[in-house]
Design a protein around this motif. Structure first.
Motif: not given
Length: 161
Positions: A47-56, A65-72
């Protein structure tokens, strides 16, 4: 007696709150610390790897909000996961699948700092934030001391002698 109880606005509000509490606790299985896991959705580190785009190490509301629409998780709301309301979802707040264990907390490194290191920091730390920036340290060997490459010389990175 029952009719007069329900006619009072305060009593109606109390009954509605109780209904919401009872319905809310039955609809989604979740523990008190984490948001609900969605069937087929990522969980834990995935879940972290999928949503944490800037890896901070945390998921910002914008990343969510950016990733959520393409997921369950597209139908889920931010507050379900941001348990401490700090506007970031951390590894301690991500959903887990049934039977999945907590990720191990990151190990904290403990550094012994000598008095000479403290004196070095005090000498160059102009803004008194307990670390030295490139701007504060004019020496040629800044990168030699900045061992973790974060742009600062911290007390444990200062020369020991």
């Amino acid at each position: 007696m029952i009719r007069t109880f329900f006619l009072k606005p305060l009593n109606v509000a109390i009954v509605l709150v109780l209904i919401l509490i009872l319905c809310g606790s039955c609809s989604v299985k979740q523990d008190r610390k984490r948001g609900p896991h969605v069937e087929g959705g990522a969980s834990g580190i995935e879940f972290m790897n999928l949503f944490d785009l800037n890896k901070d190490g945390k998921i910002s509301h914008d990343e969510w909000e950016e990733v959520k629409p393409s997921t369950q998780y597209r139908g889920k709301r931010w507050p379900l996961y941001d348990k401490n309301s700090d506007w970031a979802i951390t590894i301690n707040e991500v959903p887990l699948k049934e039977g999945e264990s907590e990720p191990a907390p990151p190990k904290e490194k403990k550094f012994k700092v000598t008095s000479k290191q403290i004196v070095f920091i005090a000498k160059y730390d102009k803004d008194k934030d307990l670390k030295i920036s490139k701007k504060e340290y004019k020496g040629l060997n800044f990168s030699q001391f900045d061992k973790n490459g974060d742009g600062f010389i911290e007390p444990h990175e200062a020369p020991r002698d």
